[in-house]
Design a protein around this motif. Structure first.
Motif, PDB file in Angstrom:
ATOM      1  N   ALA A  33       0.838  -1.209   0.000  1.00 13.27           N
ATOM      2  CA  ALA A  33       0.000   0.000   0.000  1.00 13.27           C
ATOM      3  C   ALA A  33       0.868   1.253   0.000  1.00 13.27           C
ATOM      4  N   LEU A  36       2.431   1.807  -3.366  1.00 12.04           N
ATOM      5  CA  LEU A  36       1.433   2.348  -4.287  1.00 12.04           C
ATOM      6  C   LEU A  36       1.217   3.842  -4.027  1.00 12.04           C
ATOM      7  N   ALA A  37       1.101   4.203  -2.752  1.00 15.59           N
ATOM      8  CA  ALA A  37       0.859   5.613  -2.417  1.00 15.59           C
ATOM      9  C   ALA A  37       2.048   6.490  -2.795  1.00 15.59           C
ATOM     10  N   LEU A  38       3.236   5.921  -2.789  1.00 11.31           N
ATOM     11  CA  LEU A  38       4.432   6.704  -3.093  1.00 11.31           C
ATOM     12  C   LEU A  38       4.709   6.800  -4.588  1.00 11.31           C
ATOM     13  N   GLY A  40       2.241   5.554  -7.239  1.00 13.23           N
ATOM     14  CA  GLY A  40       1.065   5.643  -8.093  1.00 13.23           C
ATOM     15  C   GLY A  40       0.904   4.476  -9.048  1.00 13.23           C
ATOM     16  N   GLY A  41       1.517   3.351  -8.747  1.00 12.89           N
ATOM     17  CA  GLY A  41       1.442   2.181  -9.628  1.00 12.89           C
ATOM     18  C   GLY A  41       0.024   1.705  -9.872  1.00 12.89           C
ATOM     19  N   ARG A  42      -0.238   1.217 -11.086  1.00 12.31           N
ATOM     20  CA  ARG A  42      -1.572   0.725 -11.422  1.00 12.31           C
ATOM     21  C   ARG A  42      -1.541  -0.560 -12.233  1.00 12.31           C
ATOM     22  N   LEU A  44      -1.961  -4.186 -13.487  1.00 13.89           N
ATOM     23  CA  LEU A  44      -3.104  -4.986 -13.069  1.00 13.89           C
ATOM     24  C   LEU A  44      -2.800  -6.051 -12.030  1.00 13.89           C
ATOM     25  N   SER A  47      -2.308  -4.669  -8.674  1.00 14.44           N
ATOM     26  CA  SER A  47      -3.444  -3.903  -8.163  1.00 14.44           C
ATOM     27  C   SER A  47      -4.586  -4.820  -7.731  1.00 14.44           C
ATOM     28  N   PHE A 261       3.028   3.354 -17.142  1.00 15.13           N
ATOM     29  CA  PHE A 261       1.730   2.690 -17.272  1.00 15.13           C
ATOM     30  C   PHE A 261       0.942   3.298 -18.432  1.00 15.13           C
ATOM     31  N   ASN A 262       1.041   4.605 -18.563  1.00 16.41           N
ATOM     32  CA  ASN A 262       0.329   5.280 -19.648  1.00 16.41           C
ATOM     33  C   ASN A 262       1.101   5.072 -20.947  1.00 16.41           C
TER      34      ASN A 262
END
Lengths: 350, 350, 350
Positions: A33, A36-38, A40-42, A44, A47, A261-262
């Motif tokens: 967690a 992720l907060a540090l 911004g990973g997304r 799949l 996640s 990711f983008n």
């Protein structure tokens, strides 16, 4: 006897020496967690535990780079506390996923030594291995570091420079046991683009920007239990060349990966890091952007569900990645360039 | 009826009164990860569930000081919301480890009251107890706080000043059930120095520095559910003496403890806090350093695997700890001194 | 084909279209700990698993607003990446608690479209639904957003403006299965004030202030996997109207809710958000205060243990909430006002 550990100096290392690194580290959903907060990973699989299970894993794995940083961080007190510079990485392979509940331990073997001509420091080459509690290797990599000598008068060890592969070959990539890319849901994964859709030489501007804060990189680096003083000690930094705390280079890799990711949402797992260079330092207040280039496309033996892409991801600071800022013909990097990373990802096929 | 809780004032406290503190708090691996990211802790039993089990615990325990802060934080709304100053701690004993999944609750009994001569405030002495969901006590401590009166004209209660032990005696220290120090692996723990290796009067410079950020101490203090306004409200702070938000003193204790790993890596558990003084306030932007002194060495009845060290750990800001900055002969503290903590740790023996 | 997702523009939306949002998100105790550290929440059921179980839930649920932000965040890349403004929310109902271990997914249906008279943008109305891994709906809400057109010359869709209920009616509120308010312990919950004690029109100053930091709102917004660039990219912000990164409006709602504990500690669950307005932007460095007004009191059919309060909670920045800063008679908001939220909570009855 002095109780404080001042780390190893160049003349303390012996060729072939094995260093077991304190302290093993149990990883949890809390680490996931925070990471992720540090960052911004997304991606799949990290996640969604449901998606991870649907694709053959037992749970949502920790982010591959979080595992890298934890193993790397373990090695810092014994390998690079007295480093003048981290010179490079090579031959980094991700061997098995790590899940919340696992305990990571790390060890490094000295595989090369070369004193500099000035005689006040030397290059130490190590191979570092991360293991799970059951002994299973999860990650290995080589790195080389320029380390100060305690006393320039101390004798130099015999020079031994190891051969370093320029990249991890396709046949050496490990697909985690059970992982498959069948029935990949491109609506849920965030991108319709699969392995077949990427062209050799294609460049992708990842578009988004992310500004770094002191509290963020300090929390990340402590989470990794990396103790390098330059990231935390403003008094030391004020006496130094930049006057500011340095952001841990590995955290820049993580930010670039999260930004990627983008454009690369289906790059679901890092299989290898072939090499990387921190072109310039990064500080709190800098805004990062990233772009990627497709270097190679590999099929994987016996697999029609997953292919590999060898990528180069570059991060720049305080300017957008449009125009793909890079090295010029003479090899001089764009002044905004901070990271040039060569790595290999797994991606579902059609 | 006013719905907002403005806390208790001096004349609201009754000798012998028991205050049950809202709200109980379930602790998780998420809390452990955040505490690690905020402090940089590396002590073996908290870092590795494997090591914790190998030494007789059921899992990696929460850091002792995290437990202290959670119990302390629970007491703030009823005890010290209207405090002018936190005057001291005494007789703090860590009674049982706390694990992810436990729920902590806290209560305080008023054990002393003494109005000041000016009559506008008074000292409240409380004994605070933290319990697990099954009622098992995990921590107790006494503290005393100078609290404002709502109305200086209100009558003073009878004065009662409790006797406070100068330290927790060796025979009152609790070794957690099951915990043992046999077969202690000094390679994995991060230091070869065990109980026998520390000498009375020995001083240790913990060497590393850590710069504090507003986001970090605010996140820590909220994690502890400590609601003291001085840590969070810059509007209030701007009207105050310092013009800045104050860092919660307990967080400074945590940072000093984390820094002390370098020199005291085998101090695997805090058994007691004998007393402590926040010598000066700390603010975001300050860089902390720490040093320790060995005050006493105690064997423990019936135990050859673990001994106790009574330590004094001092934290300074914006200067290194070399030279061991301390009070001078007249008792005046070095201007850089922010913390002077007297506590007792358990350490494996040879 | 371009690999980077530039989001949908106004002319990309079709009435009735269903968008499944990437990527599903498994929630954990790590998310709960981080949310607590970022907001300071203390409501009993989220804080204590023991209390949650005693009142009919299977574990401590995630904070209702954390669930809202996660579902909202999922919708950003497809709905509001090219938004000029988030215009409003309506008809938001919390349908079932979400627990650590659940996986959330989200989808939105386009329920209205209206091009602006200038023709360069249009309002998109969507209904967003969040589901658990078993398909069970946990949250739905409507929102409307002003979205840029890719090309003003592109033809306008037929106008369709949906009817939006001004509030969620008492009979449409969902009490989570099993949840009850019997034997409510007002000592442990933090307030003696239950449903019966609140009067229509009553105003409550929540008293405490909280200063926001860049690292905090960035970590929160990344935790929610909300990718709106204005919260993260200082280079972009420097070119914009404010010169600063904007704090995600939903995070302001979370801070106001956390502050409201002091006065509304027994508002144990949000049942609905009737509407809300971000009156002015908020930036790092701003200090938030909040006050609330009781708009309606509802009994719930067949329940003597729980009642509902419809509340209006307002947040102001850089001034205290005393005097209840509000809109003036002409409807002009107090210059300090940043949030005006209309929502409904469940509260135990006597």
């Amino acid at each position: 006897m002095a109780k404080t550990d001042s780390g190893n100096f160049f003349e303390d290392f012996l060729l072939g020496q094995l260093l077991r690194h304190p302290t093993p580290r149990s990883v949890t959903e809390g680490d996931a967690a925070l990471y992720l907060a540090l960052t911004g990973g997304r991606f799949l699989l990290e996640s969604s535990a449901e998606a991870a299970r649907a694709h053959g894993l037992k749970a949502a794995p920790l982010d591959d780079l979080l595992v890298f940083h934890l193993v790397f961080g373990k090695s810092v007190p014994q390998i690079s506390l007295n480093a003048v510079a981290n010179l490079g990485y090579a031959d980094c392979r991700f061997l098995a996923p790590v899940y919340p509940g696992d305990t990571l331990s790390a060890e490094s073997r000295v595989i090369g030594l070369k004193q500099t001509s000035r005689g006040d420091s030397g290059i130490v080459y190590v191979e570092t291995l991360g293991r799970r509690q059951d002994g299973e290797p999860v990650l290995n990599f080589k790195r080389w570091v320029l380390v100060r000598k305690r006393d320039p008068e101390n004798p130099a060890p015999e020079t031994m420079v190891p051969e370093l592969a320029p990249l991890v070959a396709a046949e050496d990539l490990v697909v985690p046991r059970g992982l498959h890319g069948r029935n990949w849901d491109v609506e849920l994964s965030g991108s319709p683009h699969l392995w077949e859709d990427y062209a050799l030489g294609e460049r992708i501007d990842h578009s988004d920007g992310m500004t770094l804060e002191e509290a963020e990189h300090q929390m990340a680096t402590r989470l990794y239990q990396n103790t390098a003083k330059v990231h935390f000690d403003q008094l030391l930094a004020s006496e130094g060349r930049f006057g500011k705390r340095l952001v841990y280079g590995g955290h820049i890799i993580s930010m670039a990966r999260a930004l990627s990711f983008n454009g690369l949402a289906n790059a679901i797992r890092i299989a290898a890091i072939n090499g990387g260079r921190h072109v310039a330092p990064t500080f709190a207040g800098d805004t990062l952007f990233a772009w990627s280039e497709v270097l190679e496309k590999w099929t994987l033996p016996g697999r029609s569900d997953l292919g590999a892409l060898r990528l180069r991801t570059l991060a720049v600071k305080n300017r957008r990645a449009e125009g793909f800022p890079d090295k010029d013909e003479a090899g001089r990097p764009d002044p905004a360039l901070v990271l040039d990373l060569d790595y290999t990802v797994l991606m579902p096929r059609r």
